[in-house]
Design a protein around this motif. Sequence first.
Motif: not given
Length: 444
Positions: A96-100, A308-310, A378-381, A383-386
Motif C-alpha cells: 500500500q505504501a508503494m502507491e498502487p 521487498v521490491t515491487l 529500474p526507475e519504477l522500482n 521510486s517505489r523503494a523510496s
Amino acid sequence: MVATSIWQLLAEHPEFLAMLTIPPVTAFVTWVHVWMALKMLFYPIKFWGIRIPHFPFFGLPGIGWQGIVPRKAGKISGVIVDQTLSKLGSLDEFFQAMEPDQMAEFITKTVDKNLEDLIDEIMVERSEALWRNLPFAVKRRIYAQAHQMLPSIMQSLVNDLTVHVEDLVDMRQMIVNKMESDRRLMVNMFLKVGQKEIDFIWHISALIGLVFGIIQMFIFLFIPQHWTVPFFAAIWGLLTNWIAIWMVFNPVEPRFIRYFKLFSVMGAFPFIKLEKPHWDRFRWQGGFMKRQDEVSEVFAEIVVRDLVTLENIMNEMMFGAQSMQTRELMKSHLYEILDTPVVRTSLRVSLGRREFGKLKNTIIDKSILATMVPLRDPELNESRASKIFGLFRDRIRALSPSEFQNLLRPAFREDELTLIILGGLTGFLAGWLHLIVVFYPMAS
C-alpha cells in the motif's frame, strides 16, 4: 621492585629469547586465523573442492569448503524474516505504501504502447489464418476497444492484487527464494550491515592474542615444558574466536558503569583532550547494538532495493506458489475485453468454443509477461523503494536490542562452534610450528 624481580627471573631462564617471541607470535597468529575464520564464514560463494556423493560432514557436498553464509542462505534468511522482518509490518502495508494507483498508471502507459503488437502476437499464435483474413477495419475496432478498456481494467486489477497481496505472496518464501537464487546478495548484505563488527573482531583478536601470549610466557616460565606451546596456543585460538564474537553481541541490553573521567579522546592530534575531573557513565553494550541507528539506514536500503521490491513481490505473485490463484484473479478482469460485443462477434463465433478457451489462456499468459516488463523497470522500482525506505528504517530503529541483533547474529550463530574449533586447530598448528622453528633451534 616486583617488576624488576620478574624481569630478572625471565632473563635468567635458559630459553629467555624464545619465550620473548611468544606474545608477538601469538598476537600475529591469532590475527591471521581470525581473519581466515571470517573469510571462511562468507567465502567461497560456491563450493570449492572435490564433490563426493553423500558426504557426511558439515553439510558439504564433498571435501572442500563453501562459506557458511552462502551454504545456508535459505535457513539464515528464514531466521532473519521470522525474527526481524516479520516484526516490521505486513506485506499488505508495504505494498500500500508503494502507491498502487501510480503503479497502475505506469504499467498502463507501458503496456498501451505495445498493446496492438501484443494483440497481434496472441491472435497469430492461436489462429493465424483467421487473424490475417480478418478485415483491417475489424482489427482497428478491436485495437480501439482494448486501448479504451485498458486503463480501467489495469486500475481495478492492481487494486484487486493489492487487496489480496497477503494471500498471493508469502513474504518469507519470497525472500528465502531470492537469497537462495542469489547467494552473493546474502553475503553482501551481511558485509554491508556488519562490516564494522567484522573488522572489530579481526583487529581486537590481535590484542586478545597478545594478552594470551603474555600469559603463556609466564606459564612457560613456571612449567618449562615444550608441549605447553602448541597446547596453550590451541586454547587461546578457541578462546579468542569466542571472546571476539561475544563482544560484538553482548551484553544485548545496555549497562551503564560509572567512572571518574579526566580526559576525552579526539579523532585528530593531539588525540587526548583534558577535562575537568568529573563522574561519567560508560555504556557497556555489544558493538552491533550500539550502532542500531546507523545500521538501520544500511539495512533498510538493502531491504527496499533488493528484497521487498515491487519486482520481487510481483514476480512471486505471478510465478510463485500461489500463481494459479493470481491467474484466476486476472481472468476476472482481463476477460472483460472478450465479453465486449465487438470481440465476441469477431472472434468467438469464428474460433469455436474450444479454440476460444485456448485463446483465453493465451491472453492470461501473454498478459502476465507483458505486465512484468514495466514492473522490472529500474526507475519504477527505485521510486517505489523510496516510498517505503523511511518506513523500514524507522521500524528497524524501533526494534528492541534482542530483536535487532538478529539482523547479523544468525550468520555467526549458524556455525559458531565450527569457527571456534577452527581457531583452536589453527592455533595448535601455529604453536607446533613456533615450537619447531624457534624453541628447538634455540634449545640446541
